[in-house]
Design a protein around this motif. Structure first.
Motif, PDB file in Angstrom:
ATOM      1  N   VAL A   5      71.025-103.637  -5.760  1.00 15.93           N
ATOM      2  CA  VAL A   5      72.330-103.620  -5.539  1.00 15.93           C
ATOM      3  C   VAL A   5      73.079-104.530  -4.469  1.00 15.93           C
ATOM      4  O   VAL A   5      72.467-104.832  -3.541  1.00 15.93           O
ATOM      5  N   LEU A   6      74.332-104.900  -4.893  1.00 11.39           N
ATOM      6  CA  LEU A   6      75.276-105.560  -3.882  1.00 11.39           C
ATOM      7  C   LEU A   6      75.946-104.644  -3.048  1.00 11.39           C
ATOM      8  O   LEU A   6      76.865-104.197  -3.831  1.00 11.39           O
ATOM      9  N   ALA A  40      72.274-115.088  -9.020  1.00  9.17           N
ATOM     10  CA  ALA A  40      73.033-114.647 -10.156  1.00  9.17           C
ATOM     11  C   ALA A  40      73.753-113.626  -9.801  1.00  9.17           C
ATOM     12  O   ALA A  40      75.116-113.546 -10.278  1.00  9.17           O
ATOM     13  N   MET A  41      73.502-112.739  -8.917  1.00 11.79           N
ATOM     14  CA  MET A  41      74.205-111.399  -8.710  1.00 11.79           C
ATOM     15  C   MET A  41      75.175-112.024  -8.115  1.00 11.79           C
ATOM     16  O   MET A  41      76.479-111.439  -8.057  1.00 11.79           O
ATOM     17  N   GLU A  48      80.358-114.830  -2.048  1.00 13.28           N
ATOM     18  CA  GLU A  48      80.025-116.120  -1.476  1.00 13.28           C
ATOM     19  C   GLU A  48      78.663-116.023  -0.936  1.00 13.28           C
ATOM     20  O   GLU A  48      77.732-117.018  -0.844  1.00 13.28           O
ATOM     21  N   SER A  49      78.488-114.860  -0.236  1.00  9.10           N
ATOM     22  CA  SER A  49      77.182-114.619   0.563  1.00  9.10           C
ATOM     23  C   SER A  49      76.918-113.116   0.680  1.00  9.10           C
ATOM     24  O   SER A  49      77.460-112.376   0.601  1.00  9.10           O
ATOM     25  N   ALA A  50      75.563-112.981   1.121  1.00  8.18           N
ATOM     26  CA  ALA A  50      74.999-111.780   1.283  1.00  8.18           C
ATOM     27  C   ALA A  50      73.815-111.577   2.272  1.00  8.18           C
ATOM     28  O   ALA A  50      72.917-112.755   2.198  1.00  8.18           O
ATOM     29  N   TYR A  81      79.572-110.526   4.742  1.00  7.18           N
ATOM     30  CA  TYR A  81      80.195-109.222   4.722  1.00  7.18           C
ATOM     31  C   TYR A  81      79.735-108.382   3.381  1.00  7.18           C
ATOM     32  O   TYR A  81      80.199-107.304   2.919  1.00  7.18           O
ATOM     33  N   TYR A  82      78.441-108.752   2.895  1.00  6.85           N
ATOM     34  CA  TYR A  82      77.818-108.088   1.987  1.00  6.85           C
ATOM     35  C   TYR A  82      76.106-108.048   2.249  1.00  6.85           C
ATOM     36  O   TYR A  82      75.759-108.942   3.211  1.00  6.85           O
ATOM     37  N   ALA A  83      75.692-107.003   1.595  1.00 12.85           N
ATOM     38  CA  ALA A  83      74.165-107.196   1.788  1.00 12.85           C
ATOM     39  C   ALA A  83      73.468-106.653   0.511  1.00 12.85           C
ATOM     40  O   ALA A  83      74.180-105.758  -0.241  1.00 12.85           O
ATOM     41  N   PHE A  84      72.385-107.209  -0.025  1.00 12.40           N
ATOM     42  CA  PHE A  84      71.485-106.649  -0.871  1.00 12.40           C
ATOM     43  C   PHE A  84      70.824-105.209  -0.496  1.00 12.40           C
ATOM     44  O   PHE A  84      70.264-105.207   0.533  1.00 12.40           O
TER      45      PHE A  84
END
Length: 91
Positions: A5-6, A40-41, A48-50, A81-84
């Motif tokens: 999940v993102l 792809a996610m 932009e980035s994770a 500012y996101y993480a998998f």
């Protein structure tokens, strides 16, 4: 296969490494078997980035970009500012 999940960070001073844990997940280890899925996610969700916690078994704080670029996390030059995340493993 464990679902990836993102996750979105919610605090301005939160490091991307803490996002997954705060949401009850483990951070994702990126490698050559899942890198295409991760990119792809990002593209699908227009992010932009994770953050990922390793690359091909090398532990560290990394940021994966939707362009496919992967580099070490830096709060000033390569932030996310996101993480998998993945569901925490038992044990």
């Amino acid at each position: 296969m464990t679902e990836i999940v993102l996750l979105t960070g919610s605090e301005a001073d939160e490091t991307p490494a803490s996002i997954a844990g705060r949401n009850g997940y483990d951070a994702v280890d990126a490698d050559n078997t899942n890198i295409s899925l991760l990119i792809a996610m990002l593209k699908e969700q227009v992010v932009e980035s994770a953050y990922v916690r390793s690359w091909n078994g090398q532990s560290g704080d990394f940021v994966l970009r939707s362009t496919g670029a992967l580099g070490p996390y830096d709060a000033f030059t390569n932030n996310a500012y996101y993480a998998f995340g993945v569901e925490k493993s038992a044990g």
